[in-house]
Design a protein around this motif. Sequence first.
Motif, mmCIF file in Angstrom:
data_model
loop_
_atom_site.group_PDB
_atom_site.id
_atom_site.type_symbol
_atom_site.label_atom_id
_atom_site.label_comp_id
_atom_site.label_asym_id
_atom_site.label_seq_id
_atom_site.Cartn_x
_atom_site.Cartn_y
_atom_site.Cartn_z
ATOM 1 N N LEU A 298 -13.461 9.456 2.254
ATOM 2 C CA LEU A 298 -12.510 10.040 3.194
ATOM 3 C C LEU A 298 -13.250 10.807 4.289
ATOM 4 O O LEU A 298 -12.867 10.759 5.471
ATOM 5 N N LEU A 299 -14.338 11.490 3.915
ATOM 6 C CA LEU A 299 -15.115 12.235 4.898
ATOM 7 C C LEU A 299 -15.737 11.289 5.922
ATOM 8 O O LEU A 299 -15.782 11.592 7.122
ATOM 9 N N ARG A 300 -16.184 10.118 5.445
ATOM 10 C CA ARG A 300 -16.754 9.138 6.372
ATOM 11 C C ARG A 300 -15.682 8.581 7.298
ATOM 12 O O ARG A 300 -15.936 8.347 8.480
ATOM 13 N N ILE A 301 -14.487 8.379 6.770
ATOM 14 C CA ILE A 301 -13.378 7.900 7.615
ATOM 15 C C ILE A 301 -13.030 8.940 8.670
ATOM 16 O O ILE A 301 -12.849 8.618 9.851
ATOM 17 N N TRP B 8 0.818 -1.209 0.000
ATOM 18 C CA TRP B 8 0.000 0.000 0.000
ATOM 19 C C TRP B 8 0.858 1.268 0.000
ATOM 20 O O TRP B 8 0.445 2.308 -0.484
ATOM 21 N N SER B 9 2.029 1.183 0.578
ATOM 22 C CA SER B 9 2.840 2.392 0.695
ATOM 23 C C SER B 9 3.377 2.864 -0.652
ATOM 24 O O SER B 9 3.712 4.018 -0.817
ATOM 25 N N THR B 10 3.450 1.930 -1.653
ATOM 26 C CA THR B 10 4.025 2.323 -2.942
ATOM 27 C C THR B 10 3.024 2.256 -4.085
ATOM 28 O O THR B 10 3.145 2.992 -5.052
ATOM 29 N N ASP B 11 2.014 1.364 -3.980
ATOM 30 C CA ASP B 11 1.106 1.151 -5.098
ATOM 31 C C ASP B 11 -0.197 1.942 -4.992
ATOM 32 O O ASP B 11 -1.021 1.890 -5.889
ATOM 33 N N CYS B 12 -0.411 2.604 -3.874
ATOM 34 C CA CYS B 12 -1.677 3.310 -3.704
ATOM 35 C C CYS B 12 -1.418 4.782 -3.442
ATOM 36 O O CYS B 12 -0.613 5.141 -2.589
ATOM 37 N N ASP B 13 -2.094 5.625 -4.202
ATOM 38 C CA ASP B 13 -1.995 7.067 -4.007
ATOM 39 C C ASP B 13 -3.159 7.489 -3.105
ATOM 40 O O ASP B 13 -4.284 7.683 -3.545
ATOM 41 N N TRP B 14 -2.869 7.616 -1.800
ATOM 42 C CA TRP B 14 -3.917 7.909 -0.828
ATOM 43 C C TRP B 14 -4.541 9.288 -1.064
ATOM 44 O O TRP B 14 -5.680 9.535 -0.637
ATOM 45 N N SER B 15 -3.849 10.178 -1.754
ATOM 46 C CA SER B 15 -4.418 11.501 -2.002
ATOM 47 C C SER B 15 -5.589 11.434 -2.968
ATOM 48 O O SER B 15 -6.367 12.387 -3.073
ATOM 49 N N GLN B 16 -5.720 10.292 -3.708
ATOM 50 C CA GLN B 16 -6.798 10.136 -4.672
ATOM 51 C C GLN B 16 -8.020 9.429 -4.094
ATOM 52 O O GLN B 16 -8.957 9.118 -4.826
ATOM 53 N N GLU C 207 -13.850 20.361 5.641
ATOM 54 C CA GLU C 207 -15.268 20.004 5.576
ATOM 55 C C GLU C 207 -15.700 19.291 6.840
ATOM 56 O O GLU C 207 -16.767 19.557 7.403
ATOM 57 N N ALA C 208 -14.863 18.356 7.309
ATOM 58 C CA ALA C 208 -15.172 17.638 8.546
ATOM 59 C C ALA C 208 -15.270 18.599 9.722
ATOM 60 O O ALA C 208 -16.149 18.470 10.577
ATOM 61 N N ARG C 209 -14.368 19.594 9.759
ATOM 62 C CA ARG C 209 -14.412 20.588 10.825
ATOM 63 C C ARG C 209 -15.699 21.415 10.740
ATOM 64 O O ARG C 209 -16.345 21.695 11.762
ATOM 65 N N ARG C 210 -16.050 21.785 9.513
ATOM 66 C CA ARG C 210 -17.227 22.652 9.332
ATOM 67 C C ARG C 210 -18.497 21.948 9.793
ATOM 68 O O ARG C 210 -19.371 22.557 10.406
ATOM 69 N N PHE C 211 -18.594 20.642 9.509
ATOM 70 C CA PHE C 211 -19.775 19.880 9.904
ATOM 71 C C PHE C 211 -19.584 19.168 11.248
ATOM 72 O O PHE C 211 -20.441 18.407 11.668
ATOM 73 N N CYS D 116 -1.874 16.022 3.157
ATOM 74 C CA CYS D 116 -1.695 16.606 1.821
ATOM 75 C C CYS D 116 -2.820 17.611 1.585
ATOM 76 O O CYS D 116 -3.753 17.722 2.382
ATOM 77 N N ARG D 117 -2.723 18.318 0.457
ATOM 78 C CA ARG D 117 -3.695 19.374 0.181
ATOM 79 C C ARG D 117 -5.116 18.824 0.044
ATOM 80 O O ARG D 117 -6.062 19.388 0.591
ATOM 81 N N SER D 118 -5.279 17.718 -0.672
ATOM 82 C CA SER D 118 -6.630 17.172 -0.883
ATOM 83 C C SER D 118 -7.237 16.709 0.438
ATOM 84 O O SER D 118 -8.428 16.913 0.693
ATOM 85 N N TRP D 119 -6.418 16.090 1.294
ATOM 86 C CA TRP D 119 -6.920 15.654 2.595
ATOM 87 C C TRP D 119 -7.256 16.864 3.467
ATOM 88 O O TRP D 119 -8.207 16.820 4.253
ATOM 89 N N HIS D 120 -6.486 17.917 3.342
ATOM 90 C CA HIS D 120 -6.744 19.101 4.157
ATOM 91 C C HIS D 120 -8.092 19.723 3.799
ATOM 92 O O HIS D 120 -8.819 20.203 4.685
ATOM 93 N N LEU D 121 -8.449 19.710 2.514
ATOM 94 C CA LEU D 121 -9.740 20.254 2.101
ATOM 95 C C LEU D 121 -10.885 19.445 2.703
ATOM 96 O O LEU D 121 -11.888 20.011 3.151
#
Length: 420
Positions: free
Chosen positions: A27-30, A13-21, A55-59, A46-51
């Motif tokens: 991700l919001l449910r997680i 998982w550390s090399t074959d999966c791009d977690w930012s995608q 959202e999680a903070r807002r809700f 990363c930037r995508s996770w931060h966005l």
Amino acid sequence: MEKASVLDDSPDWSTDCDWSQLQSDMLLRIFGTLEIPDLFSSGAVCRSWHLIYLEARRFRLCSPKQSPCLVYSSGDRDADTVTLHNMSTDKLYHVTLSEPAFRTRHVMGSSYGWLITADERSNLILVNPATRAQIAMPPPETMNNVRLRYTEEGVLDGYDVLFMDLFSSDFDTEMEPYHLTLEEARFFFYERVVLSCDPSQGNCMVLRIQLPNSQLSYTRVGDTKWTWIGGKGNCWEYQDILYNNNDGLFYGVRGEGQVDSINLNGTSAEVKVILKSIISYQAHSRYIVQAPWGDFFQIWRHDKSNKENGRTECVADKFFVYKVDFVGQKIIETNNLQDHAMFIGFNNSFLLPVKDFPALVPNSIYHTDDLLDYIYCHRFSLRQVVIFNMEDGSFIELSPPSSDSRLNWPPPVWIQPSLA
């Protein structure tokens, strides 16, 4: 034949999966299952996770089961930093707060994820260590028996506190006022402070126990002054208070075991005795706790003095837990909390089920030192943090991880973090 491990054919998982995608809704449910400190850490990946984190903070999406944390100042961090020691994971989290510096504050409470602090001018400040939000309460001089004191040069020098008659609410002009410095007044004005709800949500009542005589006064978040509860002759010698969300009332326990209900929902405070005195004398270190299943408990703390290195230290020696029977007007000793752990000290006392937090010790009391007289006189001396086992009467000292140094000032306090 040996069975192959289920991990043998798994991808790296550390090399074959791009977690930012990872899909944003997934991700919001997680994020909605995480504890607050882990949510903050995830938002920095990363930037995508931060966005998505925003959202999680807002809700306000996070796990409803937030582990209890011990809040204190670490000797390995600067004066602005507050440290949270998670009791479930043993992890440490460090948060930098806005001024005034955390290490200059007195901490005398926590409610709904907010710390209740007082600065060096004895102004009360509510602060949420998870969001870093702060709310200032009315200053001490808005109490009708408190006067600002100035030097001959016109420099603010402290507070003068006038005695008030418990029956008439008039000032006692024959008695010399208490003369307090700006800094020491916080030990006088705030013995205990409890909130009725999250103060960021509006309509939050703030009730405090204050000297002299452990009396009561209250305000509302957004108000400009404190209101003293007096004129009835019976509003004094309180040891602890709580707020009951079920009926909208505060409850206070006195040194002799009496319990009063305190109704702040009308135009004036209404105080009623709902449990008569258990003993005939005033004693210190009483706590009142409401269980999730509705029962009320009184906890009576007994202390002892230890002499170490030529210094006498006052520490807890025993806790007695009593279930309150309001109908029968009595208390019944118990050593069973239905597999819950109890947290007491300066915080608004609470109980947590061990099934939700397996690292906690069932039927035990997690206690932080809250002997105000001792703390005032020995500010940087040992602050006891212990687990008391109700079944065998044993104590376990709670120490921070070896990588950290816990200071004794401000006094450590329990909290359940909140995103509100």
